[in-house]
Motif scaffolding. Sequence first.
Motif, PDB file in Angstrom:
ATOM      1  N   SER A 149      -3.921  55.685  39.601  1.00  0.00           N
ATOM      2  CA  SER A 149      -3.720  55.071  38.284  1.00  0.00           C
ATOM      3  C   SER A 149      -2.864  53.806  38.476  1.00  0.00           C
ATOM      4  O   SER A 149      -2.257  53.618  39.539  1.00  0.00           O
ATOM      5  CB  SER A 149      -2.984  56.045  37.365  1.00  0.00           C
ATOM      6  N   GLY A 151      -0.013  53.081  37.143  1.00  0.00           N
ATOM      7  CA  GLY A 151       1.394  53.458  37.352  1.00  0.00           C
ATOM      8  C   GLY A 151       1.635  53.913  38.780  1.00  0.00           C
ATOM      9  O   GLY A 151       2.652  53.564  39.398  1.00  0.00           O
ATOM     10  N   THR A 175       5.859  45.399  35.178  1.00  0.00           N
ATOM     11  CA  THR A 175       5.233  46.300  34.199  1.00  0.00           C
ATOM     12  C   THR A 175       4.075  45.614  33.468  1.00  0.00           C
ATOM     13  O   THR A 175       3.467  46.194  32.581  1.00  0.00           O
ATOM     14  CB  THR A 175       6.259  46.773  33.139  1.00  0.00           C
ATOM     15  N   LEU A 178       0.835  47.499  33.186  1.00  0.00           N
ATOM     16  CA  LEU A 178       0.961  48.946  32.956  1.00  0.00           C
ATOM     17  C   LEU A 178       0.995  49.294  31.467  1.00  0.00           C
ATOM     18  O   LEU A 178       1.460  48.484  30.653  1.00  0.00           O
ATOM     19  CB  LEU A 178       2.261  49.468  33.601  1.00  0.00           C
ATOM     20  N   ASP A 179       0.540  50.507  31.131  1.00  0.00           N
ATOM     21  CA  ASP A 179       0.685  50.961  29.747  1.00  0.00           C
ATOM     22  C   ASP A 179       2.155  51.321  29.507  1.00  0.00           C
ATOM     23  O   ASP A 179       2.947  51.415  30.455  1.00  0.00           O
ATOM     24  CB  ASP A 179      -0.243  52.151  29.476  1.00  0.00           C
ATOM     25  N   THR A 180       2.503  51.545  28.243  1.00  0.00           N
ATOM     26  CA  THR A 180       3.911  51.750  27.875  1.00  0.00           C
ATOM     27  C   THR A 180       4.546  52.911  28.646  1.00  0.00           C
ATOM     28  O   THR A 180       5.675  52.799  29.131  1.00  0.00           O
ATOM     29  CB  THR A 180       4.009  52.055  26.363  1.00  0.00           C
ATOM     30  N   ARG A 181       3.793  54.008  28.764  1.00  0.00           N
ATOM     31  CA  ARG A 181       4.365  55.195  29.404  1.00  0.00           C
ATOM     32  C   ARG A 181       4.621  54.932  30.899  1.00  0.00           C
ATOM     33  O   ARG A 181       5.712  55.203  31.412  1.00  0.00           O
ATOM     34  CB  ARG A 181       3.408  56.375  29.216  1.00  0.00           C
ATOM     35  N   SER A 182       3.613  54.359  31.577  1.00  0.00           N
ATOM     36  CA  SER A 182       3.769  54.091  33.021  1.00  0.00           C
ATOM     37  C   SER A 182       4.864  53.051  33.251  1.00  0.00           C
ATOM     38  O   SER A 182       5.582  53.103  34.254  1.00  0.00           O
ATOM     39  CB  SER A 182       2.474  53.563  33.618  1.00  0.00           C
ATOM     40  N   ALA A 183       4.972  52.103  32.316  1.00  0.00           N
ATOM     41  CA  ALA A 183       6.009  51.069  32.447  1.00  0.00           C
ATOM     42  C   ALA A 183       7.393  51.706  32.384  1.00  0.00           C
ATOM     43  O   ALA A 183       8.280  51.382  33.187  1.00  0.00           O
ATOM     44  CB  ALA A 183       5.861  50.029  31.327  1.00  0.00           C
ATOM     45  N   ASP A 207       8.785  41.449  28.909  1.00  0.00           N
ATOM     46  CA  ASP A 207       8.833  42.656  28.115  1.00  0.00           C
ATOM     47  C   ASP A 207      10.283  43.075  27.827  1.00  0.00           C
ATOM     48  O   ASP A 207      11.017  43.452  28.744  1.00  0.00           O
ATOM     49  CB  ASP A 207       8.092  43.737  28.940  1.00  0.00           C
TER      50      ASP A 207
END
Length: 259
Positions: A149, A151, A175, A178-183, A207
């Motif tokens: 993935s 992340g 980041t 990356l999506d919010t969670r992986s970031a 970000d």
Amino acid sequence: MIRRGKLLEVQDLQKNYGKKDNITKALNGISFDVLSGEFLGIMGPSGSGKTTLLNCIATIIKPTSGRVLLNGKNISAFDSKDLEEYRGSRIGYLFQDFALLDNLTGQENILLPLSIHGMDVAKARAKLEKLAVFLEITDILHKFPSQMSGGQKQRVAAARSLISDPDIVLADEPTGALDTRSAKILMNKLEGINRSSGRTILMVSHDPNAASFCSRILFIQDGIIFHELRRKQDESREKFYDRILKVLAQLGGGSANVL
Ligand SMILES: Nc1ncnc2c1ncn2[C@@H]1O[C@H](COP(=O)(O)OP(=O)(O)OP(=O)(O)O)[C@@H](O)[C@H]1O
């Protein structure tokens, strides 16, 4: 209070792109220090010179004028041997798009810089094991990047940037892809590495969420610093995030002086 020494000194750095009648001044005489053990963020609008700055520090590009010192030594004056050591083991680089080699496994990607620089294999493996546990990538070390993935790819890239125990990690929008969670997972790991081992990190980011993990942030515009925020001792990340948003809002409103 612990006094920290200057690890990296950026002095009056200028970088012009293009020629005579078509010059872009990407860096306009920027100066700042990165203290040993700091997690320093650089924020600024698109085109403000953030990547140019990191690339000058990483010796990917040459500044037009000015100096960068690491531990008091001018990196532009390095001979080829010093330069190889600087690039190979004094700095680690974390890119937005991971920059992993597709035909190598996670483990091979991480160990590649060391095999190029001839580090002891047993030592390297022991180090990799520790890093992999911390970054939660042990189970994917045998996979190829296409099987990971986003992340996971970035945490493998983080391991690669740390494997040679660099003095400083340079992270360019780590980041960004990356999506919010992986970031958030990645930023927690970087913060952990900074706090537990005192690893110095210089990170460029758009970000505010990612930047709120930093201990200090420099805001740049048109290749020069126009504001600085420091996270106060015991200040929560949420409060620091709110202060970052305020600066960005004022920046957007064109009234940076009210800060
Ligand atoms: N190779 C190049 N040739 C000419 N101009 C360039 C080159 N690289 C960057 N620039 C210009 O220099 C300025 C700074 O670019 P830089 O990529 O450092 O900004 P940035 O803050 O990292 O932007 P972003 O957040 O969009 O990545 C911009 O005006 C850009 O167009």
